[in-house]
Enzyme design. Structure first.
Site, PDB file in Angstrom:
ATOM      1  N   GLN A   1      34.054  46.607  35.997  1.00 36.54           N
ATOM      2  CA  GLN A   1      34.086  48.415  35.729  1.00 36.54           C
ATOM      3  C   GLN A   1      34.350  48.259  33.637  1.00 36.54           C
ATOM      4  O   GLN A   1      35.006  46.982  33.066  1.00 36.54           O
ATOM      5  CB  GLN A   1      35.838  48.435  36.018  1.00 36.54           C
ATOM      6  N   HIS A   2      34.715  49.101  32.828  1.00 40.21           N
ATOM      7  CA  HIS A   2      35.517  49.561  31.787  1.00 40.21           C
ATOM      8  C   HIS A   2      34.734  49.288  30.815  1.00 40.21           C
ATOM      9  O   HIS A   2      34.984  49.511  30.110  1.00 40.21           O
ATOM     10  CB  HIS A   2      36.751  48.837  32.166  1.00 40.21           C
TER      11      HIS A   2
ATOM     12  N   ASP B   1      32.080  47.646  40.331  1.00 39.56           N
ATOM     13  CA  ASP B   1      32.323  46.221  41.611  1.00 39.56           C
ATOM     14  C   ASP B   1      33.016  46.417  42.473  1.00 39.56           C
ATOM     15  O   ASP B   1      32.336  46.175  43.889  1.00 39.56           O
ATOM     16  CB  ASP B   1      31.926  45.159  40.680  1.00 39.56           C
TER      17      ASP B   1
HETATM   18  O1  LIG Z   1      38.569  45.724  35.117  1.00 34.07           O
HETATM   19  C1  LIG Z   1      38.370  45.138  36.862  1.00 34.07           C
HETATM   20  C2  LIG Z   1      38.790  46.411  37.526  1.00 34.07           C
HETATM   21  O2  LIG Z   1      39.471  46.951  37.233  1.00 34.07           O
HETATM   22  C3  LIG Z   1      37.611  43.876  36.877  1.00 34.07           C
HETATM   23  O3  LIG Z   1      38.247  43.712  37.881  1.00 34.07           O
HETATM   24  C4  LIG Z   1      35.978  44.081  36.339  1.00 34.07           C
HETATM   25  O4  LIG Z   1      35.536  44.755  37.830  1.00 34.07           O
HETATM   26  C5  LIG Z   1      35.799  42.878  36.668  1.00 34.07           C
HETATM   27  O5  LIG Z   1      34.909  42.786  37.694  1.00 34.07           O
HETATM   28  P1  LIG Z   1      34.423  40.677  38.116  1.00 34.07           P
HETATM   29  O6  LIG Z   1      33.808  40.473  37.158  1.00 34.07           O
HETATM   30  O7  LIG Z   1      35.629  40.133  38.100  1.00 34.07           O
HETATM   31  O8  LIG Z   1      34.649  40.723  39.153  1.00 34.07           O
END
Ligand SMILES: O=C(CO)[C@@H](O)[C@H](O)COP(=O)(O)O
Ligand SMILES: Nc1ncnc2c1ncn2[C@@H]1O[C@H](COP(=O)(O)OP(=O)(O)O)[C@@H](O)[C@H]1O
Length: 459
Positions: free
Chosen positions: A71-72, A222
């Site tokens: 995300q983000h 994700d």
């Molecule tokens: O920033 C967040 C949720 O807000 C993280 O969960 C990212 O989405 C990265 O996810 P992973 O690669 O660790 O699964």
């Protein structure tokens, strides 16, 4: 057999699964690594996706696919649709000061919860845009559109317009989960002007088709994709131990707080979520210090007593997001001659990681979200020590589904849903899970809380 594919373009790697659209049975899979770092050229995600698709034997025979992704991340595009600069990822903390400025400009953290369900910290896209406007004016001037990793990959697959979904839009800081609309006023306040934004699709909508004619579904962030993949039950809190540590649950109404991100999910509901910057890599780093692998780390941790004889690892190795301490570092507390052993350190690493995630679960519970069981997923859930120590720290039964790529699985399930045209996602075969139960050991969290408070405001 109708086939669907799911993609997980996550922080460390890209994974592809191909599943039977009706039953969810796994047919084949592939993966490829991503570059290390918190700033990545999106072209590297495309290369990893191509490699992972080839590793999975190609996607020419799939009828539909969807992308779940970290995300983000801020992907800035110019008027030709070209990438302006490498994407700043969710775990890049350079925009921490911009986040603090945005919070005070709107009137404080509560004003942000009211506006978009969450208080923006450095992870949120809106803070990265403010950072860009302040620190890279030439790149800011070239930027005409912004999107997220899953939006960018989805557009590469369809070759059409840019789309996103509710779950990923809710992590930008300029989309409101409760109204279901963009807050372009907040974006303009942060960046100095508004930008072209992807259209937000409903969960089972199509974003377009690939060159070979496969339907491309909306995709998701994700964590929302993982929620679709694990098919969690009411009362379950899912804890994902990947690069990030996350704790989240499905909710029928928007739910956010000063600590809990009030995200939307990928099924038309909501996904209150707490995220930490330090999860599986705490184990990687400890194993590296001990010059062993993660499996040996697990055996060592299990050979030490609960509480590691008072040795506590506060695991803020990359700074921390929850609590919001971007400049924090990790600390070992309580080191004595008798705890100065690899086994005690291994145990302290597993317990410290789990205590930080138990704090995250507590924040959900404080919002009224029931947590009768914790379901753990992600790479770190493969560790036997994590599985066996988790119920002593969380204080409730811990369910561990048979390891799978749940983000990619959820994306595949979304693709099957979009293909079916049904009101609800398909019910796939239940997962095989193992339940771990153990008596809680409250002293582990008490000692962790003591050590955490000692170091919280020290860099
Ligand atoms: O920033 C967040 C949720 O807000 C993280 O969960 C990212 O989405 C990265 O996810 P992973 O690669 O660790 O699964
Ligand atoms: N058996 C294991 N024990 C501990 N950690 C593991 C194990 N297997 C994988 N990991 C860790 O899990 C992480 C990858 O998990 P994953 O959920 O794929 O992360 P992400 O989705 O953020 O890329 C890596 O840091 C890896 O070292």
């Amino acid at each position: 057999m109708t086939l669907v594919a799911g993609i997980d373009s996550s922080t460390q790697s890209c994974k592809v699964v191909v599943r039977d659209a009706d039953t969810g049975a796994l047919v084949r899979s592939g993966r490829a690594v991503h570059p290390v770092g918190t700033e990545v050229d999106p072209a590297a995600w495309q290369q990893a996706l191509d490699t992972a698709i080839a590793d999975a034997g190609g996607l020419d025979d799939v009828a539909a696919l969807a992308v779940g992704a970290q995300q983000h991340g801020m992907v800035c595009l110019d008027e030709s649709g070209d990438v302006v600069r490498p994407a700043l990822l969710w775990n890049d903390t350079r925009s921490a000061a911009a986040a603090a400025d945005l919070v005070s400009e709107l009137g404080g953290p509560e004003a942000w919860v009211d506006a978009v369900g969450s208080v923006p910290v450095a992870s949120f896209t809106i803070t990265k845009l403010r950072w860009l406007a302040e620190h890279e004016p030439a790149n800011a001037a070239r930027t005409t559109a912004v999107c997220l990793p899953h939006d960018w990959l989805t557009q590469r697959l369809t070759g059409g317009d840019r789309h996103t979904d509710r779950s990923d839009a809710s992590g930008t800081g300029y989309w409101s989960p409760s109204s279901g609309s963009y807050r372009e006023d907040l974006l303009a306040q942060a960046f100095g002007r508004t930008l072209e934004l992807p259209r937000v699709l409903e969960p089972s909508a199509a974003a377009g088709h690939t060159a070979s004619g496969a339907l491309v579904a909306a995709g998701a962030g994700d964590n929302a994709a993982a929620a679709l993949g694990v098919q969690a039950e009411p009362g379950d809190v899912v804890v994902s131990i990947g690069t990030s540590g996350t704790a989240f649950a499905s909710s029928v109404k928007p739910a956010g707080s000063l600590v809990v991100n009030g995200f939307a999910d990928a099924q038309g509901r909501f996904l209150p979520l707490v995220c930490t910057l330090n999860a599986a890599r705490v184990l990687d780093a400890t194993a590296r210090m001990l010059r062993i692998g993660v499996d040996e780390l697990s055996s060592l941790a299990l050979s030490a007593p609960p509480g590691a004889g008072g040795l506590v690892l506060v695991p803020y190795l990359e700074g921390e997001r929850t609590p919001n301490r971007p400049d924090a570092s990790g600390t070992l507390h309580g080191l004595r001659l008798d705890t100065a052993t690899p086994a005690h350190l291994a145990r302290a690493a597993v317990e410290g990681l789990l205590c930080s995630l138990a704090d995250a679960v507590d924040a959900l519970v404080e919002l009224g979200i029931p947590a009768s069981r914790v379901v753990i997923v992600g790479g770190g859930a493969r560790s036997e020590a994590v599985r066996r120590i988790a119920p002593t720290v969380f204080g409730c039964p811990v369910v561990v589904p048979e390891p799978s790529e749940f983000v990619a699985d959820g994306a595949a399930r979304q693709a099957a849903w979009a293909l079916s045209g049904a009101i609800d996602p398909p019910q796939w075969s239940a997962l095989t899970s193992r339940c771990y139960e153990a008596l809680p050991v409250p002293s582990v969290r008490e000692r962790y809380t003591y050590a955490r408070e000692l170091v919280l405001d020290r860099p």
